[in-house]
Design a protein around this motif. Structure first.
Motif, PDB file in Angstrom:
ATOM      1  N   SER A 169      48.873  44.444  36.067  1.00 25.33           N
ATOM      2  CA  SER A 169      48.707  45.638  36.856  1.00 25.33           C
ATOM      3  C   SER A 169      49.723  46.768  37.125  1.00 25.33           C
ATOM      4  CB  SER A 169      48.414  44.946  38.260  1.00 25.33           C
ATOM      5  OG  SER A 169      47.281  44.044  38.186  1.00 25.33           O
ATOM      6  N   ALA A 186      41.385  50.874  42.614  1.00 24.05           N
ATOM      7  CA  ALA A 186      40.524  50.229  41.761  1.00 24.05           C
ATOM      8  C   ALA A 186      41.439  49.134  41.200  1.00 24.05           C
ATOM      9  CB  ALA A 186      39.953  51.026  40.742  1.00 24.05           C
ATOM     10  N   ILE A 187      42.738  49.603  40.663  1.00 23.44           N
ATOM     11  CA  ILE A 187      43.643  48.834  40.083  1.00 23.44           C
ATOM     12  C   ILE A 187      43.945  47.658  40.777  1.00 23.44           C
ATOM     13  CG2 ILE A 187      45.894  48.649  39.035  1.00 23.44           C
ATOM     14  CD1 ILE A 187      45.624  51.433  37.753  1.00 23.44           C
ATOM     15  N   GLU A 189      42.542  46.581  43.672  1.00 19.85           N
ATOM     16  CA  GLU A 189      41.351  45.526  44.130  1.00 19.85           C
ATOM     17  C   GLU A 189      41.109  44.571  42.772  1.00 19.85           C
ATOM     18  OE1 GLU A 189      38.080  48.232  44.796  1.00 19.85           O
ATOM     19  OE2 GLU A 189      38.941  48.626  46.764  1.00 19.85           O
ATOM     20  N   ARG A 190      41.246  45.084  41.610  1.00 22.35           N
ATOM     21  CA  ARG A 190      41.095  44.194  40.549  1.00 22.35           C
ATOM     22  C   ARG A 190      42.115  43.185  40.437  1.00 22.35           C
ATOM     23  NH1 ARG A 190      41.401  47.642  36.680  1.00 22.35           N
ATOM     24  NH2 ARG A 190      43.240  47.135  35.594  1.00 22.35           N
ATOM     25  N   SER A 191      43.458  43.742  40.635  1.00 22.14           N
ATOM     26  CA  SER A 191      44.587  42.630  40.832  1.00 22.14           C
ATOM     27  C   SER A 191      44.297  41.560  41.712  1.00 22.14           C
ATOM     28  CB  SER A 191      45.734  43.416  41.023  1.00 22.14           C
ATOM     29  OG  SER A 191      47.045  42.771  40.922  1.00 22.14           O
ATOM     30  N   LYS A 193      41.663  40.705  42.853  1.00 21.29           N
ATOM     31  CA  LYS A 193      40.258  39.678  42.446  1.00 21.29           C
ATOM     32  C   LYS A 193      40.827  38.606  41.426  1.00 21.29           C
ATOM     33  CE  LYS A 193      35.776  39.902  40.782  1.00 21.29           C
ATOM     34  NZ  LYS A 193      34.542  40.478  40.304  1.00 21.29           N
ATOM     35  N   GLN A 194      41.799  39.134  40.517  1.00 17.60           N
ATOM     36  CA  GLN A 194      42.436  38.182  39.536  1.00 17.60           C
ATOM     37  C   GLN A 194      43.358  37.032  40.129  1.00 17.60           C
ATOM     38  OE1 GLN A 194      44.480  41.005  37.204  1.00 17.60           O
ATOM     39  NE2 GLN A 194      42.766  41.383  35.748  1.00 17.60           N
TER      40      GLN A 194
END
Length: 209
Positions: A169, A186-187, A189-191, A193-194
């Motif tokens: 990230s 967005a990054i 949020e993805r982090s 979620k991961q």
């Protein structure tokens, strides 16, 4: 006493200036490509005065690693303990990471580049910091999984997965264009979620004897 203190303050100021100047110079370059004379010149001192503060450019690089990683480790340690975000440890960790990268991009570019760079002592310093980061996370995971009897190897492996996700990230965040703040969100949020997916996997995992 006042004079001694003043001299000490001046020395610390020059030492910090050397660190700051080097960090600026390596914005787009490797540490190995920067000369001691170049750093001394930009800091406004003669080259021989450099040695009053650091033994070498390598030693300065190692100090930069500590200066870059120490506050991040402390802030994320606090986030994991629920100090940030009212107990949502994962959300707090990701928020801290995003803020730190946004406020200190040069430090993170330095760490990312030199992790696989040409200065061995700096590479080792970065790997040592990352091991400490993983070790501290493993201790927290041990508390969270106290009833599951996880082995130390499994705890460390899980911590490695989380640290790797955060490092990925960081690399993505460093490429974000400031004109597009939505990309950063967005990054992050993805982090988040991961990390939550890893945490969900933890809940169903049982270490084999």
């Amino acid at each position: 006493m006042t004079e001694v203190k003043s001299r000490a303050e001046r020395k610390e100021h020059t030492r910090q200036k050397l660190l700051d100047v080097t960090l600026k110079l390596i914005g787009q370059r490797s540490l190995a490509s920067i000369s001691l004379r170049e750093v001394a010149r930009d800091a406004g001192i003669v080259p021989t005065a450099f040695y009053r503060h650091f033994e070498s450019m390598d030693a300065l690089g190692v100090e930069l690693v500590d200066e870059s990683m120490r506050p991040l480790r402390q802030m994320i340690r606090d986030a994991r303990r629920g100090v940030a975000s009212h107990g949502d440890i994962i959300k707090g960790t990701v928020e801290v990471l995003g803020i730190q990268v946004r406020q200190n991009p040069d430090q993170f570019r330095f760490l990312s580049r030199e992790r696989y760079g040409g200065v061995r002592s700096v590479r080792r310093a970065i790997e040592t910091e990352l091991r400490l980061f993983t070790s501290e996370l493993s201790v927290d995971l041990a508390r969270l999984t106290a009833g599951f009897d996880w082995t130390s190897d499994d705890l460390e492996m899980t911590a490695d997965l989380m640290v790797a996700a955060m490092l990925a990230s960081v690399m993505d965040l460093l490429e974000v264009d400031a004109r597009h703040p939505g990309d950063e969100r967005a990054i992050l949020e993805r982090s988040e979620k991961q990390l939550r997916l890893i945490a969900l996997g933890m809940a169903g995992w049982r270490s084999k004897p």
